[in-house]
Design an enzyme around this catalytic site. Structure first.
Site, PDB file in Angstrom:
ATOM      1  N   ARG A  36     -28.372 -16.837  -6.953  1.00 28.40           N
ATOM      2  CA  ARG A  36     -27.770 -18.089  -6.452  1.00 28.40           C
ATOM      3  C   ARG A  36     -28.122 -19.265  -7.370  1.00 28.40           C
ATOM      4  O   ARG A  36     -27.342 -20.209  -7.487  1.00 28.40           O
ATOM      5  CB  ARG A  36     -28.240 -18.378  -5.032  1.00 28.40           C
ATOM      6  CG  ARG A  36     -27.567 -17.431  -4.060  1.00 28.40           C
ATOM      7  CD  ARG A  36     -27.746 -17.850  -2.635  1.00 28.40           C
ATOM      8  NE  ARG A  36     -26.821 -17.089  -1.811  1.00 28.40           N
ATOM      9  CZ  ARG A  36     -26.967 -16.898  -0.512  1.00 28.40           C
ATOM     10  NH1 ARG A  36     -27.989 -17.406   0.126  1.00 28.40           N
ATOM     11  NH2 ARG A  36     -26.080 -16.210   0.152  1.00 28.40           N
ATOM     12  N   LYS A 198     -14.512  -4.772  11.580  1.00 27.70           N
ATOM     13  CA  LYS A 198     -14.369  -5.579  12.791  1.00 27.70           C
ATOM     14  C   LYS A 198     -13.037  -6.316  12.878  1.00 27.70           C
ATOM     15  O   LYS A 198     -12.786  -7.253  12.151  1.00 27.70           O
ATOM     16  CB  LYS A 198     -15.525  -6.571  12.884  1.00 27.70           C
ATOM     17  CG  LYS A 198     -16.781  -5.904  13.385  1.00 27.70           C
ATOM     18  CD  LYS A 198     -17.937  -6.868  13.428  1.00 27.70           C
ATOM     19  CE  LYS A 198     -19.100  -6.410  12.588  1.00 27.70           C
ATOM     20  NZ  LYS A 198     -19.149  -6.897  11.229  1.00 27.70           N
ATOM     21  N   GLY A 351     -17.992  -8.025   0.890  1.00 23.09           N
ATOM     22  CA  GLY A 351     -19.016  -7.265   0.166  1.00 23.09           C
ATOM     23  C   GLY A 351     -18.549  -5.931  -0.398  1.00 23.09           C
ATOM     24  O   GLY A 351     -18.765  -5.634  -1.574  1.00 23.09           O
ATOM     25  N   GLY A 374     -18.431 -16.017   5.024  1.00 20.22           N
ATOM     26  CA  GLY A 374     -17.810 -16.601   6.211  1.00 20.22           C
ATOM     27  C   GLY A 374     -16.872 -17.759   5.874  1.00 20.22           C
ATOM     28  O   GLY A 374     -15.789 -17.892   6.454  1.00 20.22           O
TER      29      GLY A 374
HETATM   30  P1  AMP Z   1     -16.507  -5.687   7.322  1.00 21.83           P
HETATM   31  O1  AMP Z   1     -17.927  -6.163   7.357  1.00 21.83           O
HETATM   32  O2  AMP Z   1     -15.724  -6.002   8.531  1.00 21.83           O
HETATM   33  O3  AMP Z   1     -15.790  -6.012   6.017  1.00 21.83           O
HETATM   34  O4  AMP Z   1     -16.598  -4.108   7.345  1.00 21.83           O
HETATM   35  C1  AMP Z   1     -17.236  -3.350   6.350  1.00 21.83           C
HETATM   36  C2  AMP Z   1     -17.627  -2.053   6.982  1.00 21.83           C
HETATM   37  O5  AMP Z   1     -16.488  -1.411   7.505  1.00 21.83           O
HETATM   38  C3  AMP Z   1     -18.246  -1.087   6.014  1.00 21.83           C
HETATM   39  O6  AMP Z   1     -19.590  -0.904   6.360  1.00 21.83           O
HETATM   40  C4  AMP Z   1     -17.444   0.203   6.248  1.00 21.83           C
HETATM   41  O7  AMP Z   1     -18.273   1.348   6.324  1.00 21.83           O
HETATM   42  C5  AMP Z   1     -16.776  -0.041   7.576  1.00 21.83           C
HETATM   43  N1  AMP Z   1     -15.564   0.747   7.769  1.00 21.83           N
HETATM   44  C6  AMP Z   1     -14.487   0.777   6.978  1.00 21.83           C
HETATM   45  N2  AMP Z   1     -13.571   1.642   7.448  1.00 21.83           N
HETATM   46  C7  AMP Z   1     -14.089   2.192   8.568  1.00 21.83           C
HETATM   47  C8  AMP Z   1     -13.629   3.147   9.502  1.00 21.83           C
HETATM   48  N3  AMP Z   1     -12.426   3.730   9.367  1.00 21.83           N
HETATM   49  N4  AMP Z   1     -14.412   3.432  10.544  1.00 21.83           N
HETATM   50  C9  AMP Z   1     -15.618   2.847  10.689  1.00 21.83           C
HETATM   51  N5  AMP Z   1     -16.115   1.940   9.849  1.00 21.83           N
HETATM   52  C10 AMP Z   1     -15.354   1.599   8.786  1.00 21.83           C
END
Ligand code: AMP
Length: 394
Positions: A36, A198, A351, A374
């Site tokens: 950073r 999510k 990420g 965020g």
């Molecule tokens: P986010 O923080 O919402 O960008 O989500 C990232 C996370 O989504 C990662 O840790 C992935 O392992 C998870 N992810 C992606 N696709 C799937 C899936 N089909 N089922 C469960 N987790 C998932």
């Protein structure tokens, strides 16, 4: 477009620069990752080259309005000294007050005064006007380069910006002007690719994107709430039952707006989410009850890649599957490669998407890697961020 430091005259001026030096520290107070600080160097070096008198402020951790020695910015001052050995760098033991005012006044051109943690004062997070006034009194110009806190209406982000001529730094300028530019005036066809786990985190991004994009590709765990909304069997896949109705409404809205929404048409599944899980290809949209989808399938990947290839600009946020496990990372990797091949503007955030681009050595093939977390998602949601709104437009 927001005014950046290259649009204003900072020569010889006292500049208050808000940065994100919220670095990770170990139990001995040593910095474990200084990226950073290093990311801020272009802005710092630009201002020093203009002979500005540079007053730098930041928060560190959550001291909750109290002095906490383990959250002092002193180790950051020491690291800055190591990185910029030819620059005179001083440390102010408080971010406001008479002594700090004196130190700021005595600062010479090309010198740096790093202020102690802003959040040692509860007034910072309350956007207290007197506190903002005290900060503003230290300088003649305010520069914000802390994009990660732009969604917070804090004194050092908002109140002080109202009191001084202002601009954004090089880091924040690139982040907001690239994203806002892409959203306001996109080259078409414009495609958004959204993934990750999510739905609740990204549903407002989906809603805002419906007003902007030509194609919306939804993969990753969030896709299954949408497939369920359409009446498909999603087996044991991740579903947010509280959002199924909203997902259905969004898909109906997309149709009215002629947005081409593409959801997975085949999947790589497993019986459980574990490193030992055996991947099973499911050829159709419907998923058997015993399985959960953990990556998009090869037909979906091809369809996504074909749509990405035809795009003139692309925004991508979130992995297409459980990218952490090699056997479920192919969809994400192929999407990364397709995005990197696009000639137009490509913005990658989140990420795992960034990790995929980096793993494949494709960083230089995308226009912008958005690290704002965020705050970037809020921009994609179409939200007005206080720290962005308060900066003059050009
Ligand atoms: P986010 O923080 O919402 O960008 O989500 C990232 C996370 O989504 C990662 O840790 C992935 O392992 C998870 N992810 C992606 N696709 C799937 C899936 N089909 N089922 C469960 N987790 C998932």
């Amino acid at each position: 477009m927001k005014r950046t430091i290259t649009d204003i005259d900072v020569t010889g001026k006292r500049v208050l620069l808000r940065v994100d030096f919220n670095v990770p520290l170990d139990e001995n107070g040593s910095i474990t990752d200084d990226s950073r600080i290093r990311k801020e160097l272009p802005t710092i070096k630009y201002l020093l080259a203009k002979r500005a008198k540079l007053i730098i402020c930041s928060h560190l951790g959550r001291p909750e309005g109290q002095y906490k020695p383990n959250l002092s910015l002193l180790p950051v001052a020491q690291r800055l000294v190591d990185i910029l050995p030819l620059t005179k760098i001083k440390f102010a033991a408080d971010c406001i007050g008479e002594k700090t005012e004196e130190e700021a006044k005595n600062l010479k051109e090309g010198e740096i005064l790093l202020l102690e943690n802003l959040r040692f004062h509860a007034e910072e997070e309350k956007n207290d006007p007197i506190f903002a006034q005290k900060l503003a009194s230290l300088a003649e110009i305010y520069v914000d380069d802390a994009f990660g806190t732009a969604h917070r209406k804090h004194a050092s982000v908002y109140g002080v910006a109202k009191l001084l001529p202002n601009a954004v730094g090089l880091l924040m300028g690139k982040e907001i002007n690239t994203i806002l530019g892409a959203l306001e005036n996109p080259e078409r066809p414009f495609t958004a690719i959204l993934g990750g786990s999510k739905v609740s985190d990204k549903i407002y991004v989906v809603m805002n994107m419906l007003n902007k994009v030509d194609n919306l590709l939804i993969g990753g765990g969030m896709a299954y709430t949408f497939l369920k909304a359409l009446g498909y069997n999603v087996g044991k896949s991740l579903v947010d039952d509280t959002k199924v109705e909203l997902a259905r409404n969004i898909l109906a809205e997309a149709e009215k707006k002629y947005v081409n929404v593409i959801l997975p048409i085949d999947h790589i599944c497993a019986e459980s989410l574990s490193p030992n899980a055996r991947p099973k290809k499911v050829r159709g949209v419907n998923i058997p009850d015993s399985l959960m989808a953990l990556d998009i399938g090869p037909k979906t990947t091809k369809l996504f890649a074909k749509t990405i290839k035809k795009s003139a600009s692309v925004i991508w946020n979130g992995p297409m599957g459980v990218f952490e496990f090699n056997k479920f990372s192919k969809g994400t990797e192929k999407v990364a490669k397709a995005v990197a091949k696009v000639n137009g503007k490509t913005i990658v955030g989140g990420g795992d998407s960034i990790a995929a681009i980096r793993k494949l050595g494709l960083e230089d093939s995308v226009t912008h890697i958005s690290t704002g977390g965020g705050a970037s998602l809020k921009l994609l949601e179409g939200e007005v961020l206080p720290g962005v709104e308060v900066i003059e437009n050009i």
